[in-house]
Design an enzyme around this catalytic site. Structure first.
Site, PDB file in Angstrom:
ATOM      1  N   TYR A 228      -1.993   0.189  11.616  1.00 16.53           N
ATOM      2  CA  TYR A 228      -1.213   0.193  10.382  1.00 16.53           C
ATOM      3  C   TYR A 228      -1.854   1.018   9.277  1.00 16.53           C
ATOM      4  O   TYR A 228      -2.993   1.436   9.381  1.00 16.53           O
ATOM      5  CB  TYR A 228      -0.832  -1.205   9.924  1.00 16.53           C
ATOM      6  N   GLU A 229      -1.044   1.271   8.254  1.00 13.01           N
ATOM      7  CA  GLU A 229      -1.389   2.175   7.145  1.00 13.01           C
ATOM      8  C   GLU A 229      -1.620   3.607   7.629  1.00 13.01           C
ATOM      9  O   GLU A 229      -2.407   4.356   7.068  1.00 13.01           O
ATOM     10  CB  GLU A 229      -2.607   1.668   6.361  1.00 13.01           C
ATOM     11  N   GLY A 230      -0.940   3.981   8.695  1.00 11.44           N
ATOM     12  CA  GLY A 230      -1.093   5.315   9.280  1.00 11.44           C
ATOM     13  C   GLY A 230      -2.051   5.247  10.448  1.00 11.44           C
ATOM     14  O   GLY A 230      -3.233   4.975  10.264  1.00 11.44           O
TER      15      GLY A 230
END
Length: 593
Positions: free
Chosen positions: A437-439
Site C-alpha cells: 500500500y501507499e504505492g
C-alpha cells in the site's frame, strides 16, 4: 513477549549522531532541549509498552466488526486511543495555530516508531489522520483549515485518504467518483472507494475523508481529478457536529494482517464535499497526503521488523535445542539455547543491523522534513530536494527489509513461529502489506528512476553524492572506523555507476530503466544505510575513545561490522543484475509465461 521501546538507541542517534540540538534555530520551537526530547521519547516509549502493546495480539485475534454500516474496533482499542489523545501523543507535530504542540517531525517520528512497533494496525488510525491533516493544511482554504484542523490536531476527529476504486489502483487516471457543483461552494460527491484504512470506526466523533474525484465535465485522466474534504458528519458554522453526510461504510475487507485496522469499502451518495485547492489539481494536492503516508509506511515496516526481531531474540535465548558446535554451553541442561548456533546468530545480526540502520535512516529523513521548513533558503532547498529523492527509497527499502526481518524472526522461531501461539506469524502477516500500500515498492522504484533522479537536472542526487564524498574525505584517515568509511565509499561508487548506466541506457530504451529500477533502489538503500552506519560508528568510537565504558557502544560497532562485511556486498549483485537491461525480461511473449 513484551515489546520494549528502544529509547536508548533513539537517544544515541538523535543526540550523538545527528546532534539534533544544533538545528534548533531551524525549528519552529527553537527552545527544544535535549532534556525535553529525552523526556518525550522516554514517556512515548512507556505509553507504547504499557498501553498499546498489550492490545496488539488480542486485537489481531478479534479484528473489527461491522453491523450495518457501524464499525466497532477490537476490545480495548477505543479506550487506548482516547488515552493517547488525552496524553497529547496525537498532536506532537501539528501546528500550534491549530492546537497542536508544534514539535519537529524528528520528534514525532521517533515516538511513531514505538507506536507502530507496539501495534502496526493501531498506529494507522493516527497515521492516516496526519496525512489528511497535512493535505488540508498545505492546499485548502483558510475556512476549511479552521473548520477541520483544530479537531484533527487534537485527535478528537480522525482523517483518511480515499484514492483507490474497484477498477483502479495505481492508475488513478481511471477514477470514476464524480463531483457535481452545488452552486454554494460545495460539491455532491458520488462513487465508491475501496481499501480505505480507518475509513469507519468508533474512536472519534467525526471522520474527515480526503477524496479524489472528477468534477463533472472535467477532462479524462489524471489532469481531470480534484481533491475534496468530505466529513462523515457535516460541521455547523459554530464548529459543532451537524447532520450525517452521505458517506458510509459498505463493508470491511478480510485481510491477511493488520486485523485491528478497519479497511473499508466507502460509499459516497451525494455526499457534500469541499474543494481542496483548485479544480484539476487533485493529484498535485494528494501527493502531500501520499508522501506523508509513504514515510509513515516505511517507518511502519521497519518498526514491525524491530518488534519481530525482539521476539526472536527472546525466543533464541529461551529455546533449548542441540549443543553448540564448540561444546556444551549449558551443561546442566538438556540442551543449549539456540542462541549459540552460528546460523541463528546470522539471522539475528542481520535483523539487528537492518533495524538499527533503518532507524537512523528514518530519523535522518525526519530531520530533512524539518529543515525544508527552514527560513534559510539554501537549507530549505537542499532538504526539499532530499525529501523528494529519499521518500521512495525509504518507503520501499525499509518495508522490504522490515518484511525480511519478520521472515527471519519466524525462521528463528522454527515450527513454533508458524503457529498462532507465538507472535512471529502476526508480525509477518502485518509486515507484508507495507510493501504494497501507499504505492507498491515497484512503483516506488519507477518513481525514483523516472521522476526523482532527473528532477532539477539531477540536483538532489549530485548533492547526496557530494555529502557522502565530504564525509569520506573528512573521516578517511580514521583507522578506527576505516572499514565503515571504505564500505560507504565503495557502495556510493556502485550507486554512482548505476546512476550513470541509467542515464546512458534508460533514455534510449525506457524498458531498461524499468527493468533496473528495483535493483537500483536497493543499491540506494544500501548506500543510505552505509552512510548511517558510518556516522553511528564515528559517534560510538568517539565515546569509546573518550573513556566511556558503556558496552552499548561496543555492541553498536559489532553490529555495524556485520552490516559492512555481510550485507553491503549485496550492492555488487544488484549492480550486476541491473546492468543486464530489459532484454531477458521483455523478449518472452505473454502467452509463454
Amino acid at each position: 513477549m513484551a515489546y520494549k521501546a528502544p529509547v536508548r538507541d533513539l537517544s544515541f542517534v538523535l543526540h550523538d549522531v545527528l546532534e539534533v540540538e544544533r538545528y534548533a534555530n531551524h525549528f519552529a520551537d527553537a527552545d527544544l532541549s535535549r532534556d525535553l526530547i529525552d523526556q518525550i521519547i522516554e514517556e512515548g516509549g512507556k505509553f507504547a509498552e504499557e498501553v498499546i502493546a498489550p492490545i496488539n495480539r488480542p486485537g489481531d485475534q478479534e479484528g473489527c466488526h461491522i453491523d450495518g454500516d457501524v464499525v466497532t474496533t477490537p476490545k480495548g482499542w477505543k479506550d487506548a486511543y482516547h488515552q493517547m489523545v488525552e496524553a497529547g501523543w496525537t498532536s506532537l507535530a501539528f501546528g500550534t495555530e491549530y492546537g497542536g504542540q508544534g514539535l519537529p517531525s524528528i520528534v514525532s517520528m521517533a515516538v511513531g516508531q514505538f507506536t507502530a512497533a507496539a501495534s502496526a494496525a493501531f498506529s494507522m488510525y493516527p497515521g492516516l489522520t496526519a496525512g489528511a491533516y497535512h493535505g488540508i493544511e498545505a492546499s485548502a482554504s483558510d475556512e476549511l483549515k479552521q473548520t477541520y484542523l483544530p479537531k484533527m490536531a487534537t485527535g478528537e476527529w480522525t482523517g483518511t485518504m480515499n484514492l483507490t476504486e474497484p477498477q483502479c489502483g495505481t492508475d488513478l487516471g481511471m477514477v470514476r467518483t464524480k463531483a457535481v457543483p452545488n452552486g454554494d461552494g460545495s460539491y455532491s460527491i458520488t462513487g465508491q472507494k475501496i481499501w480505505i484504512s480507518a475509513g469507519e470506526h468508533d474512536f472519534a466523533d467525526n471522520i474527515i475523508h480526503t477524496v479524489l474525484a472528477r468534477v463533472e465535465g472535467a477532462v479524462p485522466g489524471i489532469k481531470g481529478l480534484s481533491l475534496f474534504v468530505v466529513p462523515k458528519f457535516l460541521v455547523n458554522e459554530d464548529r459543532s457536529i451537524g447532520e450525517r453526510n452521505g458517506v458510509s461504510c459498505a463493508g470491511l475487507e478480510h485481510k491477511m494482517g493488520i486485523h485491528g485496522n478497519a479497511t473499508c469499502v466507502m460509499a459516497y451518495e451525494n455526499a457534500k464535499g469541499w474543494l481542496i485547492g483548485e479544480e484539476g489539481r487533485g493529484m498535485n494536492n494528494m501527493f502531500v497526503v501520499m508522501n506523508e503516508a509513504r514515510l509513515g509506511t516505511g517507518l511502519q515496516g521497519l518498526a514491525i521488523g524491530d518488534a519481530a526481531y525482539q521476539a526472536a531474540v527472546e525466543f533464541a535465548n529461551d529455546r533449548l535445542q542441540g549443543r553448540a558446535l564448540t561444546g556444551a554451553k549449558n551443561p546442566d541442561g538438556p540442551a543449549d539455547p539456540i542462541m549459540v548456533h552460528p546460523d541463528v546468530r546470522r539471522m539475528l545480526l542481520e535483523s539487528k543491523a537492518f533495524v538499527e540502520g533503518g532507524r537512523a535512516f528514518i530519523l535522518w529523513t525526519a530531520l530533512q522534513a524539518d529543515l525544508q521548513k527552514s527560513s534559510d533558503e539554501a537549507t530549505a532547498t537542499k532538504a526539499k530536494d532530499y525529501m523528494g529523492l529519499i521518500t521512495p527509497v525509504l518507503k520501499a527499502y525499509l518495508t522490504d527489509k522490515g518484511f525480511h526481518v519478520a521472515s527471519l524472526a519466524m525462521q528463528v522461531h522454527g515450527g513454533s513461529g508458524y503457529t498462532e501461539h507465538f507472535p512471529a506469524s502476526q508480525y509477518l502477516r502485518d509486515a507484508r502489506i507495507t510493501m504494497i500500500y501507499e504505492g507498491t515498492n515497484g512503483i516506488q522504484a519507477l518513481d525514483l528512476v523516472g521522476r526523482k533522479l532527473p528532477s532539477n537536472g539531477g540536483r538532489a542526487i549530485m548533492s547526496w553524492f557530494a555529502d557522502i564524498d565530504a564525509f569520506v574525505s573528512e573521516n578517511g584517515d580514521d583507522e578506527a572506523i576505516k572499514p565503515f568509511v571504505d564500505g560507504l565509499a565503495d557502495t556510493k561508487k556502485k550507486l554512482q555507476d548505476g546512476t550513470m548506466w541509467l542515464m546512458q541506457n534508460g533514455m534510449a530504451n525506457p524498458d531498461n530503466a524499468g527493468a533496473a529500477s528495483t535493483d537500483y533502489l536497493h543499491i540506494f538503500g544500501l548506500t543510505a544505510l552505509a552512510y548511517m552506519w558510518a556516522q553511528m560508528a564515528k559517534s560510538a568510537q568517539a565515546k569509546i575513545a573518550a573513556g566511556d565504558a558503556d558496552p552499548y557502544y561496543v555492541t553498536k560497532l559489532q553490529t555495524g561490522r556485520y552490516f559492512v562485511e555481510r550485507i553491503l556486498p549485496d550492492a555488487s549483485a544488484h549492480l550486476t543484475k541491473m546492468k543486464t537491461g530489459a532484454e531477458v525480461l521483455m523478449q518472452m511473449p505473454a502467452e509463454a509465461f
